[in-house]
Motif scaffolding. Structure first.
Motif, short mmCIF file in Angstrom:
data_model
loop_
_atom_site.label_atom_id
_atom_site.label_comp_id
_atom_site.label_asym_id
_atom_site.label_seq_id
_atom_site.Cartn_x
_atom_site.Cartn_y
_atom_site.Cartn_z
N THR A 127 14.61 -8.04 -10.83
CA THR A 127 13.22 -7.89 -10.36
C THR A 127 13.08 -6.77 -9.34
O THR A 127 12.10 -6.02 -9.36
N VAL A 128 14.06 -6.64 -8.45
CA VAL A 128 13.97 -5.58 -7.44
C VAL A 128 14.10 -4.21 -8.09
O VAL A 128 13.34 -3.28 -7.79
N MET A 129 15.07 -4.07 -8.98
CA MET A 129 15.31 -2.77 -9.60
C MET A 129 14.15 -2.36 -10.51
O MET A 129 13.65 -1.24 -10.41
N PHE A 130 13.73 -3.26 -11.38
CA PHE A 130 12.73 -2.88 -12.37
C PHE A 130 11.31 -3.00 -11.82
O PHE A 130 10.51 -2.07 -11.96
N GLN A 131 10.98 -4.13 -11.22
CA GLN A 131 9.62 -4.28 -10.71
C GLN A 131 9.39 -3.38 -9.50
O GLN A 131 8.32 -2.76 -9.38
N GLY A 132 10.37 -3.32 -8.60
CA GLY A 132 10.22 -2.45 -7.44
C GLY A 132 10.19 -0.99 -7.83
O GLY A 132 9.36 -0.21 -7.35
N GLY A 133 11.09 -0.60 -8.72
CA GLY A 133 11.17 0.80 -9.11
C GLY A 133 10.01 1.27 -9.97
O GLY A 133 9.64 2.45 -9.94
N LEU A 134 9.44 0.35 -10.75
CA LEU A 134 8.38 0.73 -11.69
C LEU A 134 6.99 0.29 -11.23
O LEU A 134 6.02 0.44 -11.98
N ALA A 135 6.89 -0.22 -10.01
CA ALA A 135 5.62 -0.77 -9.54
C ALA A 135 4.49 0.25 -9.61
O ALA A 135 3.39 -0.04 -10.08
N ARG A 136 4.76 1.46 -9.12
CA ARG A 136 3.71 2.47 -9.13
C ARG A 136 3.32 2.84 -10.56
O ARG A 136 2.14 3.07 -10.86
N HIS A 137 4.29 2.89 -11.45
CA HIS A 137 3.99 3.21 -12.85
C HIS A 137 3.15 2.10 -13.49
O HIS A 137 2.25 2.38 -14.28
N PHE A 138 3.47 0.85 -13.15
CA PHE A 138 2.65 -0.27 -13.64
C PHE A 138 1.21 -0.10 -13.17
O PHE A 138 0.26 -0.25 -13.95
N ALA A 139 1.06 0.19 -11.88
CA ALA A 139 -0.28 0.31 -11.31
C ALA A 139 -1.05 1.46 -11.95
O ALA A 139 -2.25 1.35 -12.23
N GLN A 140 -0.36 2.57 -12.19
CA GLN A 140 -1.03 3.71 -12.82
C GLN A 140 -1.40 3.41 -14.26
O GLN A 140 -2.48 3.78 -14.72
N ALA A 141 -0.50 2.74 -14.98
CA ALA A 141 -0.79 2.41 -16.37
C ALA A 141 -1.97 1.45 -16.49
O ALA A 141 -2.76 1.54 -17.44
N LEU A 142 -2.09 0.56 -15.51
CA LEU A 142 -3.20 -0.41 -15.52
C LEU A 142 -4.46 0.15 -14.88
O LEU A 142 -5.50 -0.53 -14.87
N ASP A 143 -4.36 1.36 -14.32
CA ASP A 143 -5.51 2.03 -13.70
C ASP A 143 -6.11 1.17 -12.58
O ASP A 143 -7.32 0.94 -12.53
N ILE A 144 -5.26 0.71 -11.67
CA ILE A 144 -5.76 -0.10 -10.56
C ILE A 144 -5.55 0.59 -9.21
O ILE A 144 -5.72 -0.03 -8.16
N LEU A 145 -5.15 1.87 -9.25
CA LEU A 145 -5.00 2.62 -8.00
C LEU A 145 -6.33 3.28 -7.67
O LEU A 145 -6.70 4.28 -8.29
N PRO A 146 -7.07 2.72 -6.73
CA PRO A 146 -8.39 3.28 -6.43
C PRO A 146 -8.28 4.56 -5.62
O PRO A 146 -7.27 4.81 -4.96
N MET A 147 -9.33 5.35 -5.70
CA MET A 147 -9.38 6.54 -4.86
C MET A 147 -9.51 6.09 -3.40
O MET A 147 -10.35 5.26 -3.07
N GLN A 148 -8.65 6.62 -2.57
CA GLN A 148 -8.66 6.27 -1.16
C GLN A 148 -9.55 7.26 -0.41
O GLN A 148 -9.26 8.45 -0.37
N THR A 149 -10.64 6.76 0.12
CA THR A 149 -11.55 7.59 0.90
C THR A 149 -11.54 7.08 2.33
O THR A 149 -11.75 5.90 2.58
N LEU A 150 -11.28 7.98 3.26
CA LEU A 150 -11.22 7.62 4.68
C LEU A 150 -12.42 8.22 5.39
O LEU A 150 -12.65 9.43 5.33
N ILE A 151 -13.21 7.36 6.02
CA ILE A 151 -14.42 7.79 6.72
C ILE A 151 -14.23 7.54 8.21
O ILE A 151 -13.99 6.41 8.64
N VAL A 152 -14.34 8.60 8.99
CA VAL A 152 -14.22 8.49 10.44
C VAL A 152 -15.63 8.41 11.02
O VAL A 152 -16.44 9.32 10.86
N GLY A 153 -15.90 7.29 11.67
CA GLY A 153 -17.24 7.04 12.20
C GLY A 153 -17.92 5.95 11.40
O GLY A 153 -18.28 6.17 10.24
N ALA A 154 -18.07 4.77 12.00
CA ALA A 154 -18.67 3.64 11.29
C ALA A 154 -20.12 3.44 11.71
O ALA A 154 -20.62 2.32 11.72
#
Length: 620
Positions: A382-409
């Motif tokens: 699990t560490v080797m495969f899930q840990g090593g491929l986690a980002r690829h899983f996330a990219q394949a599933l298209d769940i990495l949202p665009m990170q927008t940082l707004i300074v000033g609330a």
């Protein structure tokens, strides 16, 4: 070589390997546990023979491992704040109840069927493999920027299930050793240890919190003394709990960590940094020593059955548990699939299985082999495969949202955050005013309290993984410095700054960032309302009823297709309004052919259509 010299040499070698493993893991962005396990086996008696855990003695090894696990669990729980849990409270509750139950039952059935073990031994293995743990989940979340609700669910599950696994495993082990006729002993032992852990943890955590709040520490050593007091709390909670009932110390350490992490104590940030370093050290040491204890014969003895267990646990039991425990929650189907694919095991099953196997082997060597072999095989896989491929899983599933940082609330920042979040984007705000932070956080936004001109605050908010940074405060000096840090320190692709005073425009332009003049923007809006009222009205509702999308064409299947052909593939309610190529913008006719790298401007009636169009054009 004398015994003392041998011990010193072993400790130094283990520490050095731990540091090296951490550096390699950080470079490759893979959980360090994988490299620590490999290093331990490599230097252990089964390979080079440079480190023999027997040098510590059985009692010494148990004490070292126990205290180290207590520190690790405490550190993870210290970060489990109420606000963090609220981000995915329903999903987390399901994972630590329904998900844990499915994990125990499913794994136990598989072990019993494949290896023919007794049910108590099978349940013992299943109990240990509940634990995912912050030692492996947190590093994955640091390199895979999923939505906060996904990360919060996984991290909360890891912290709580570490405790559940340890206590349930001890209770089951007593049943195995004592050969009790009734499984009621397991329930009684579990409840007793949990109760002791909660009692001791609340007492120790609450007591140290009160001392930190009321003691007047000397200004010169206040931070240092606060760190030592919190570290003492971790060790004291674990020791008192374990002295009361075996393995109740893990629950006590976790509860003490939660209490202190949610208390208003001074020097909290410095304490967290210090404890993170200590945890990294003990984690490296313990994992290498435990892996050195591992017999490769135990793994080989499992044969093909071991691989079957790994496949069942990873591909069947984990996804089923996640699916059932997250029904009706906020996670999307793809996010649930990602959580189902993420179940790496960590320090708790490794440490407890090793210590139990030592005690179990003289009387039941077959059970000891199944226990330690299965647990470590699942950890490795699990560490080797899930840990090593986690980002690829996330990219394949298209769940990495665009990170927008707004300074000033303020009003501008909040409105931008609302619009971006309605499009499904991940947004974080930064503000230095505590009242504003609390108010905006109550509205459901993710907000970091701090001075955004401090690079550490920007990094904490996610500037190192942001694709867009917006400096939207009412202070041009702040906006200018934030824009400079975003471009030079964090190399952000898109930086937009608000210029409140027209006289400051030149300073912003020198940074080569997109600058919006507050005065000019109002004038443009008024001009649009007069000259283009329909468009102005539609744009004023953008982000709620639809929006304009600009996206780079990356889908090869759309390259060299005409606008007319492309329109048939776009979602209903979307049209291509403009194409930008080589710095030239044009309104395309129906026969215009698209090329790779074109920037398309699409007008979409709904946010759902816009998201579908984005995925189509990008080729996701």
């Amino acid at each position: 070589m004398s015994g003392a010299a041998s011990l010193i040499g072993a400790v130094v070698l283990v520490v050095s390997l731990g540091v090296a493993a951490q550096l390699v893991a950080d470079w490759l962005q893979i959980p360090s546990v994988a490299f620590l396990l490999v290093a331990g086996v490599f230097v252990g008696p089964q390979a080079l023979g440079l480190v023999d855990p027997a040098i510590f003695g059985q009692a010494g090894l148990q004490a070292i491992v126990g205290l180290s696990v207590g520190i690790i669990v405490f550190e993870g729980a210290f970060h489990l704040t109420v606000e963090r849990v609220r981000e995915a409270s329903r999903e987390a509750l399901g994972l630590v109840t329904i998900g844990a139950f499915v994990s125990v039952v499913g794994t136990a059935v598989a072990v019993n069927v494949v290896f023919g073990t007794t049910w108590p031994v099978a349940v013992l293995v299943g109990s240990l493999l509940i634990a995912t743990g912050p030692t492996v989940i947190t590093p994955i979340m640091q390199v895979v920027p999923v939505r906060d609700r996904v990360a919060a669910a996984l991290e909360t599950e890891g912290i709580i299930n570490d405790v559940t696994a340890a206590i349930l495993a001890v209770a089951t082990f007593e049943f195995v050793i004592a050969s009790q006729s009734s499984p009621v002993v397991v329930v009684e032992a579990f409840v007793a240890r949990l109760a002791v852990g909660v009692l001791v943890g609340v007492a120790v955590g609450g007591g140290i919190a009160l001392l930190l709040q009321r003691l007047k520490l000397s200004a010169d050593n206040a931070t240092q003394n606060a760190r030592v007091m919190v570290l003492t709390a971790a060790l004291l909670a674990y020791a008192l709990g374990s002295m009361w009932l075996l393995e109740a110390g893990i629950a006590a350490a976790a509860v003490a960590g939660i209490v202190l992490g949610n208390a208003d104590i001074p020097h909290e940030d410095e304490i967290a940094d210090f404890k993170g370093g200590i945890t990294l050290f003990v984690l490296s040491f313990v994992f290498i020593v435990l892996a050195a204890q591992l017999s490769l014969g135990d793994l080989r003895a499992l044969g093909i059955g071991g691989l079957v267990i790994v496949i069942v646990v990873v591909a069947l039991v984990r996804p089923l548990g996640v699916f059932l425990s997250t029904l009706g929650g906020r996670l999307t189907v793809r996010e649930r699939m990602f959580v189902g694919a993420m179940g790496p095991r960590g320090i708790v099953p490794a440490s407890v299985a090793t210590l139990f196997a030592i005690e179990l082997r003289p009387e039941n060597p077959e059970a000891a082999t199944v226990l330690v072999g299965t647990v470590f095989l699942v950890i490795f896989a699990t560490v080797m495969f899930q840990g090593g491929l986690a980002r690829h899983f996330a990219q394949a599933l298209d769940i990495l949202p665009m990170q927008t940082l707004i300074v000033g609330a303020g009003r501008v920042g909040r409105e931008l955050a609302t619009r971006y979040e309605s499009r499904g984007e991940e947004v974080a705000l930064i503000d230095s005013d505590e009242d504003t932070v609390e108010r905006v956080r109550a509205d459901g936004h993710r907000v970091v309290h701090g001075d955004a001109t401090n690079a550490n605050v920007l990094e904490e908010a996610g500037a190192n993984r942001a694709s867009v940074v917006v400096a939207a405060t009412a202070d041009d000096d702040v906006n200018l410095l934030v824009a400079q840090l975003a471009t030079t320190r964090f190399d952000v692709d898109t930086v937009v700054a608000r210029a409140n005073q027209p006289d400051n425009l030149e300073a912003f332009e020198d940074l080569d960032v997109e600058t919006i003049s507050a005065g000019f923007a109002v004038a443009d809006a008024i001009d649009d309302a007069v000259e283009r009222p329909a468009l102005a009205h539609w744009l004023s509702d953008s982000g709620r009823t639809g929006d304009v999308l600009e996206v780079e064409l990356g889908n090869e299947s759309l390259v060299d297709r005409t606008i007319e052909e492309t329109a048939k593939k776009l979602p209903d309610g979307c049209l291509v309004a403009m194409v930008s190529r080589n710095g030239t913008d044009r309104v395309p006719d129906s026969d215009f052919r698209l090329a790779s790298g074109d920037h398309l401007t699409l007008v979409c009636e709904t946010n759902e259509a816009m998201q579908d169009a984005r995925r189509l054009c990008q080729g996701d």
